[in-house]
Write an enzyme that holds these catalytic residues in place. Structure first.
Site, mmCIF file in Angstrom:
data_model
loop_
_atom_site.group_PDB
_atom_site.id
_atom_site.type_symbol
_atom_site.label_atom_id
_atom_site.label_comp_id
_atom_site.label_asym_id
_atom_site.label_seq_id
_atom_site.Cartn_x
_atom_site.Cartn_y
_atom_site.Cartn_z
ATOM 1 N N HIS A 99 74.150 37.779 64.290
ATOM 2 C CA HIS A 99 75.084 37.460 65.373
ATOM 3 C C HIS A 99 74.531 37.938 66.712
ATOM 4 C CE1 HIS A 99 77.951 37.205 62.041
ATOM 5 N NE2 HIS A 99 78.856 36.716 62.855
ATOM 6 N N ASN A 131 68.996 44.355 61.820
ATOM 7 C CA ASN A 131 70.350 43.818 61.984
ATOM 8 C C ASN A 131 71.401 44.767 61.416
ATOM 9 O OD1 ASN A 131 72.531 41.983 62.373
ATOM 10 N ND2 ASN A 131 72.232 41.155 60.305
HETATM 11 MG MG LIG Z 1 74.408 41.686 63.290
#
Ligand SMILES: [Mg+2]
Ligand SMILES: [Mg+2]
Lengths: 254, 254
Positions: A99, A131
């Site tokens: 994201h 991440n």
């Molecule tokens: Mg993320």
């Protein structure tokens, strides 16, 4: 028919876009506004140029009625099929669907959360060690700023940074994954402006490499002058900010 | 004061932009209109995304009053200094400052010629064997189409194409030159629409690698489906064209 309370006011009102983009658009290429963030899409690389968020203690609060497990990663139908990333592009690539506008920043309404799961909001990120670790720490740090600053603005995106090779020349090199050749950025940036109660603005910029980063590395290590990100990304951040209000950059008085 | 004839009608009138862009904008990022061509600038790579030209037998005619030797390569002051290519970036790089909108297409007025010498209209090209040879042949071919077709539209730009490496993965890799890290594209494209006297449209698309190409290679070898260029460039070409009018693509009936 009654409109459930959870569906009221969840699409981006023009006033909400103006709130998010108060300090200016970094660029104007393929801009999309969502319920709680604004995005510019890089059709050549099938990832965002930038995403912009406006965070407050209230907007990042967790609403127990919001169920993240019901948010599905899905292709963005507003992007032309030639340039649209698909789940199959990421599958077996070894990269997470990372994201850019963090899901954890948009937990007040189901629709806010769902909007962050559009594949147009993703870029391929190293999962373990990035991440799910160091990059996540940076996201949590930004969220935490809302506890001490009434308004936090954050712009997030990918970079494709050059490196020097043995022949003395500089090259940009990055992997592309899947049938739609989704670019794997070499780095990611965040440029943050936190507005304090006294209206003073505090700016910070971070660049992190898209690779495993040891968990004991302090975030400070990744701070860079905002101008460095601007030159590398081809974008201008917080252009409409009143420089008189700007108190610090990366913790140093300006 | 009298306006010299040579200075009349030389800046882009709105009507001229509409003529050039009749079949649609390939993208809308940082668009600039010049006296006889329109450009979209890639601030991250410091080269164009695309340039668009509308050529006729009259517009490409050589005017002996136009002196190309008086046209200087110069930085485009309309581009923010962070993203502006400079002559020093190209110096000793081994690459030519390769015109995207070809100077040879704009010889009717001094101002037309001068506008093509802005560095925003350049990309680094291999000189001998490419810019001065095979690529120049493609430019001449396009110009020659105006002898048989009343209106010729051509869109030109760079590509950064992936290649497969021994690890089985695909990578995009390109050199960047100078202090402003100007990208050296791996390939260049032209997408052409020639309008015949009967109003039928003939579309052609070419992709050539930015390297020495043997002079005896026929241009046909570099033809590709227009869609291939669109996917790679992140652009849509001739979107507003009436497909009913389209008679051929790369010489084949549609
Ligand atoms: Mg993320
Ligand atoms: Mg040339």
């Amino acid at each position: 028919e009654l409109i459930p309370a959870s569906e009221v006011n969840l699409t981006a009102r023009p006033s909400r876009i103006a709130e998010i983009m108060k300090y200016g658009f970094p660029g104007m290429d393929n801009v999309r506004s969502h319920s709680d963030y604004v995005l510019s899409y890089d059709r050549r690389n099938r990832v965002p140029h930038w995403v912009f968020e406006h965070l407050t203690a209230a907007s990042v609060a967790k609403n127990d009625a919001v169920d993240r497990s019901k948010c599905d990663f899905r292709p963005d139908e507003s992007i032309h099929p030639y340039f649209r990333a698909q789940n199959t592009d990421y599958r077996r690539s070894g990269y997470d669907r990372g994201h850019m506008a963090a899901a954890g920043n948009h937990r007040l309404h189901q629709k806010h959360c769902e909007d962050t799961f559009l594949l147009s909001n993703m870029a391929p990120q190293v999962g373990q060690g990035f991440n799910r670790d160091s990059w996540n720490s940076l996201e949590m740090y930004v969220r935490k700023l809302t506890q001490s600053h009434p308004n936090v603005y954050v712009c997030t995106g990918p970079l494709y940074l050059p490196h020097k090779e043995d022949d003395g020349k500089s090259y940009v090199k990055y992997e592309v994954i899947g049938a739609n050749t989704v670019a794997v950025p070499t780095h990611f940036y965040k440029v943050i402006v936190a507005e304090a109660a006294d209206k003073k603005l505090h700016m910070e910029a971070y660049v992190m490499p898209n690779q495993v980063i040891s968990n004991d590395t302090p975030l400070k290590v990744f701070q860079v002058p905002p101008e460095t990100v601007e030159r590398a990304a081809g974008l201008l951040f917080f252009d409409k900010m009143n420089r008189q209000q700007l108190a610090t950059i990366n913790g140093k008085k300006v």
